[in-house]
Scaffold this motif. Structure first.
Motif, mmCIF file in Angstrom:
data_model
loop_
_atom_site.group_PDB
_atom_site.id
_atom_site.type_symbol
_atom_site.label_atom_id
_atom_site.label_comp_id
_atom_site.label_asym_id
_atom_site.label_seq_id
_atom_site.Cartn_x
_atom_site.Cartn_y
_atom_site.Cartn_z
ATOM 1 N N ASP A 202 0.751 -1.308 -0.310
ATOM 2 C CA ASP A 202 0.009 0.120 -0.484
ATOM 3 C C ASP A 202 0.260 0.970 -0.214
ATOM 4 O O ASP A 202 0.207 2.356 0.350
ATOM 5 C CB ASP A 202 -1.152 0.091 1.353
ATOM 6 N N ALA A 203 2.394 1.468 -0.259
ATOM 7 C CA ALA A 203 2.684 2.285 -0.409
ATOM 8 C C ALA A 203 3.102 2.931 -1.476
ATOM 9 O O ALA A 203 2.614 2.093 -3.347
ATOM 10 C CB ALA A 203 3.997 2.308 0.241
ATOM 11 N N ILE A 204 2.911 4.116 -1.857
ATOM 12 C CA ILE A 204 2.738 4.907 -2.795
ATOM 13 C C ILE A 204 4.101 5.490 -3.091
ATOM 14 O O ILE A 204 5.078 5.925 -3.060
ATOM 15 C CB ILE A 204 2.608 6.724 -2.452
ATOM 16 N N VAL A 205 4.743 5.020 -4.641
ATOM 17 C CA VAL A 205 5.556 5.311 -5.083
ATOM 18 C C VAL A 205 6.619 6.522 -5.692
ATOM 19 O O VAL A 205 5.737 7.213 -6.464
ATOM 20 C CB VAL A 205 6.207 3.891 -6.235
ATOM 21 N N ILE A 206 7.616 6.607 -5.068
ATOM 22 C CA ILE A 206 8.025 8.344 -5.717
ATOM 23 C C ILE A 206 9.692 8.120 -6.169
ATOM 24 O O ILE A 206 9.700 7.497 -5.610
ATOM 25 C CB ILE A 206 8.510 9.141 -4.316
ATOM 26 N N ASP A 207 9.458 8.033 -7.666
ATOM 27 C CA ASP A 207 10.568 8.048 -8.610
ATOM 28 C C ASP A 207 11.416 9.509 -8.579
ATOM 29 O O ASP A 207 10.427 10.517 -9.597
ATOM 30 C CB ASP A 207 10.512 7.997 -9.550
ATOM 31 N N ASN A 208 11.708 9.622 -7.683
ATOM 32 C CA ASN A 208 12.336 11.497 -7.797
ATOM 33 C C ASN A 208 13.477 11.375 -8.960
ATOM 34 O O ASN A 208 14.735 12.756 -8.500
ATOM 35 C CB ASN A 208 12.734 11.772 -6.599
ATOM 36 N N SER A 209 14.133 10.343 -9.928
ATOM 37 C CA SER A 209 14.481 11.066 -10.302
ATOM 38 C C SER A 209 15.321 12.030 -11.100
ATOM 39 O O SER A 209 16.455 12.862 -11.576
ATOM 40 C CB SER A 209 14.848 9.647 -11.814
ATOM 41 N N THR A 210 13.647 12.785 -12.024
ATOM 42 C CA THR A 210 13.798 14.079 -12.618
ATOM 43 C C THR A 210 12.806 15.742 -11.344
ATOM 44 O O THR A 210 13.042 16.648 -12.109
ATOM 45 C CB THR A 210 13.199 14.360 -13.420
ATOM 46 N N LEU A 211 12.716 15.689 -10.098
ATOM 47 C CA LEU A 211 11.643 15.495 -9.261
ATOM 48 C C LEU A 211 13.426 16.852 -8.413
ATOM 49 O O LEU A 211 14.027 16.224 -7.907
ATOM 50 C CB LEU A 211 10.844 15.165 -7.956
ATOM 51 N N SER A 212 12.884 17.757 -8.307
ATOM 52 C CA SER A 212 13.822 18.862 -7.551
ATOM 53 C C SER A 212 13.032 18.379 -6.288
ATOM 54 O O SER A 212 12.399 18.028 -5.863
ATOM 55 C CB SER A 212 13.156 20.440 -8.152
ATOM 56 N N ARG A 213 14.050 18.617 -5.225
ATOM 57 C CA ARG A 213 13.846 18.686 -3.477
ATOM 58 C C ARG A 213 13.112 19.000 -3.496
ATOM 59 O O ARG A 213 11.748 19.001 -2.581
ATOM 60 C CB ARG A 213 14.578 18.849 -2.638
ATOM 61 N N THR A 214 12.022 20.567 -3.767
ATOM 62 C CA THR A 214 11.111 21.304 -4.213
ATOM 63 C C THR A 214 9.576 20.834 -4.632
ATOM 64 O O THR A 214 8.505 20.573 -3.201
ATOM 65 C CB THR A 214 11.413 23.103 -4.091
ATOM 66 N N GLU A 215 10.559 19.839 -5.494
ATOM 67 C CA GLU A 215 8.821 19.310 -6.447
ATOM 68 C C GLU A 215 8.984 18.809 -5.227
ATOM 69 O O GLU A 215 7.210 17.945 -5.346
ATOM 70 C CB GLU A 215 9.597 18.828 -7.235
ATOM 71 N N GLN A 216 9.474 17.268 -5.387
ATOM 72 C CA GLN A 216 9.259 16.215 -4.084
ATOM 73 C C GLN A 216 8.382 16.879 -3.530
ATOM 74 O O GLN A 216 7.674 15.832 -2.764
ATOM 75 C CB GLN A 216 11.244 15.564 -4.036
ATOM 76 N N PHE A 217 8.978 17.527 -2.511
ATOM 77 C CA PHE A 217 8.558 17.976 -0.996
ATOM 78 C C PHE A 217 6.968 18.398 -1.183
ATOM 79 O O PHE A 217 6.202 18.473 -0.674
ATOM 80 C CB PHE A 217 9.159 18.937 -0.412
ATOM 81 N N GLU A 218 7.068 19.106 -2.227
ATOM 82 C CA GLU A 218 5.346 20.046 -2.184
ATOM 83 C C GLU A 218 4.609 18.894 -3.216
ATOM 84 O O GLU A 218 3.203 18.253 -2.978
ATOM 85 C CB GLU A 218 5.438 21.366 -3.576
#
Length: 229
Positions: A202-218
């Motif tokens: 039931d976990a939500i996958v976050i692939d942050n390969s192309t995300l900035s820290r700000t985008e990821q946090f938001e």
């Protein structure tokens, strides 16, 4: 937002779990616990006590010493960051080196170490309103956590981030050394018998390969707000 929940953030090494977990906890007014730092603290202790001989961890000696290791988080009043203490000694900087990184996954694979730290982690979550990151938070420590994330990115991307971080701290390392360490930690984390790194169903996958820290946090804050509200 009166509802108090537990937010579990798992994933591969060097995916920025701790960074986003800290940001999220601050934004929500929640308590943050860096479980990776706890395993790093045990690895650092083993190194300090001469439990690494001929480039091998003396596992039996570490097991015998577990009752002598007290790990606490104390907030730095100037920075507002919870720092790691081992037996009342501040080891926040010492545990973040590549040398410690080379041993932390091996230490974390020891069942007795995991049992000791998981028990402490579960006690921390009794009051909820908690953000905890690690490798087995959503699968073992808090399998009933109301919100779970699993963070990932290719090993090369994670190694580049880790390399830049270490260089900024004046650590003398090469990219190849860091990449080798990331790949080896992945291997150990995903293949250990006790609580291997896997994504909770039931976990939500976050692939942050192309995300900035700000985008990821938001993105993560928006998802958390939906569950809490």
């Amino acid at each position: 937002m009166n509802t108090k929940i537990i937010i579990a953030i798992d994933g591969h090494s060097s995916t920025g779990k701790s960074t986003v977990a800290k940001q999220l906890a601050k934004a929500l007014g929640y308590t943050y616990v860096d479980t990776g730092a706890m395993y790093r603290a045990v690895a650092w202790y083993a190194m300090q006590k001469g439990m690494i001989v001929n480039n091998e961890l003396v596992v039996d000696e570490l097991k015998k010493s577990l009752s002598e290791i007290s790990i606490r988080f104390k907030q730095n009043k100037e920075t507002g960051i919870a720092e790691v203490y081992v037996n009342e000694q501040n080891v926040e900087n010492q545990i973040r080196t590549l040398e410690v990184s080379q041993w932390v996954s091996k230490v974390a694979a020891i069942s007795e170490v995991r049992s000791k730290l998981v028990e402490q982690q579960q006690q921390m979550g009794q009051a909820k309103a908690l953000v905890m990151d690690g490798r087995d938070i959503g699968t073992v420590v808090f399998p009933n956590a109301e919100l779970k994330f699993f963070m990932t990115a290719p090993a090369s991307v994670r190694a580049e981030r880790r390399y830049n971080e270490l260089k900024s701290k004046a650590e003398k390392v090469t990219f190849d050394e860091v990449l080798k360490n990331v790949i080896e930690r992945d291997r150990i984390d995903t293949t250990r018998k006790d609580s291997p790194l896997i994504k909770a169903d039931d976990a939500i996958v976050i692939d942050n390969s192309t995300l900035s820290r700000t985008e990821q946090f938001e993105k993560i804050l928006e998802l958390a707000a939906k569950v809490i509200s």
